[in-house]
Enzyme design. Structure first.
Site, PDB file in Angstrom:
ATOM      1  N   SER A  46       0.816  -1.218   0.000  1.00 39.22           N
ATOM      2  CA  SER A  46       0.000   0.000   0.000  1.00 39.22           C
ATOM      3  C   SER A  46       0.848   1.267   0.000  1.00 39.22           C
ATOM      4  O   SER A  46       0.494   2.260  -0.637  1.00 39.22           O
ATOM      5  CB  SER A  46      -0.978   0.006   1.174  1.00 39.22           C
ATOM      6  N   GLU A  47       1.983   1.276   0.735  1.00 39.70           N
ATOM      7  CA  GLU A  47       2.903   2.411   0.692  1.00 39.70           C
ATOM      8  C   GLU A  47       4.343   1.950   0.797  1.00 39.70           C
ATOM      9  O   GLU A  47       4.642   0.961   1.475  1.00 39.70           O
ATOM     10  CB  GLU A  47       2.639   3.408   1.836  1.00 39.70           C
ATOM     11  N   THR A  48       5.209   2.683   0.117  1.00 41.74           N
ATOM     12  CA  THR A  48       6.649   2.490   0.234  1.00 41.74           C
ATOM     13  C   THR A  48       7.263   3.823   0.642  1.00 41.74           C
ATOM     14  O   THR A  48       6.939   4.865   0.076  1.00 41.74           O
ATOM     15  CB  THR A  48       7.256   2.008  -1.091  1.00 41.74           C
ATOM     16  N   HIS A  75       1.932   3.869   8.847  1.00 38.55           N
ATOM     17  CA  HIS A  75       2.552   2.554   8.991  1.00 38.55           C
ATOM     18  C   HIS A  75       3.908   2.498   8.295  1.00 38.55           C
ATOM     19  O   HIS A  75       4.804   1.764   8.723  1.00 38.55           O
ATOM     20  CB  HIS A  75       1.600   1.435   8.529  1.00 38.55           C
ATOM     21  N   GLU A 219      -6.952  -1.601   3.593  1.00 39.97           N
ATOM     22  CA  GLU A 219      -5.651  -1.606   4.248  1.00 39.97           C
ATOM     23  C   GLU A 219      -5.781  -2.219   5.632  1.00 39.97           C
ATOM     24  O   GLU A 219      -6.767  -1.986   6.328  1.00 39.97           O
ATOM     25  CB  GLU A 219      -5.133  -0.168   4.335  1.00 39.97           C
TER      26      GLU A 219
END
Length: 286
Positions: A46-48, A75, A219
């Site tokens: 979902s995110e980097t 996160h 998420e």
């Protein structure tokens, strides 16, 4: 062609299990914005987070979903500082990260748990149950039954807080296309739907987060939304700390600890924290 090392960390895990995977790229200064976006797309979580040098803070951190850059990600922040501590690049203590949501504090505990500060809440529009309930596949009367408002709040990213009665959270039939249109129209990131738990529960509330407009259908742990939610619960119930469960419907349960600091009846700090766990390393060619 160069290879970029991406560490995958389980943020807000429970005893090393569950949590929300985030990618972390260290020493990211040479990477261009298109390269960062490409890496985030290839990693597919979902995110980097991309960690660079900063002249305003200890680190500069940028956050990319598979489709867009976002101002902040809870996160991925936890994952970044957990990894830096895991590699002994930083000791336990207080740090500051430069993000597009501002310069924010991060506390690293001796055991490696992370407690991160978010922006103070900004309150946006309220919406009717009649408008929002169809997007979640439930009757408006269920939302009205909670006696709580549907309201957009930001402690870094704008999410819509949507209350549902206990027992309803796992029964949603989400219209991702409709939520995408709604969020694009109002420039929100997603919907944070929650149910208050029974008094004997270890968790104050259980949550689900839907952000299809930024490439995240659902998420399993959302730090920024948890900060917004504890501010919402403080306004309506007086909570100054709360523990949230998220990801149950995805079978990836996560635990998010939140804490507010209030000085002379004024909110001065919003913090969200939890533990991290190493998952794996992947290599992306650019």
């Amino acid at each position: 062609m160069a290879q970029v090392e991406v560490y995958l960390i389980r943020a807000f895990s429970i005893a090393g299990q569950g949590g929300n995977l985030a990618g972390v790229v260290l020493n990211a200064d040479p990477l261009t914005e298109p390269q960062r976006q490409f890496i985030a797309q290839q990693v597919g979580v979902s995110e980097t987070a991309f960690v660079s040098k900063s002249d305003k803070a200890d680190f500069q951190v940028s956050f990319y979903t598979p489709t867009v850059e976002v101002d902040f990600c809870g996160h991925a922040t936890l994952s970044t500082f957990w990894l830096l501590h895991h590699f002994q690049s930083i000791a336990a203590g207080k740090y500051r990260q430069e993000t597009k949501a501002g310069v924010l504090d991060v506390d690293v505990a001796l055991n490696g748990d992370i407690l991160m500060s978010q922006s103070l809440p900004t309150w946006f529009d309220e919406f009717s149950a009649q408008e929002i309930a169809p997007l979640l596949g439930i009757a408006p009367s269920l939302i009205l039954q909670t006696g709580l408002p549907i309201q957009a709040i930001s402690t870094g990213l704008i999410d819509l807080m949507v209350p549902v009665p206990y027992g309803v959270l796992d029964c949603l039939e989400v219209d991702h296309e409709a939520i995408t249109r709604f969020c694009q129209q109002h420039q929100y990131v997603g919907f944070h739907v929650f149910e208050m738990n029974l008094q004997e529960s270890a968790y104050t509330a259980s949550c689900r987060n839907f952000a299809p407009a930024v490439g995240i259908p659902e998420e399993s742990a959302t730090g920024s939304s948890s900060g917004a939610l504890v501010c919402y619960l403080n306004r309506h119930f007086g909570y100054q700390q709360a523990i949230f469960e998220q990801g149950r419907a995805m079978e990836v349960s996560s635990r998010l600890v939140t804490q507010l600091t209030i000085d002379k009846e004024e909110l001065t700090q919003v913090q969200v924290g939890g533990e991290g766990a190493f998952d794996r390393v992947c290599y992306i060619s650019i």
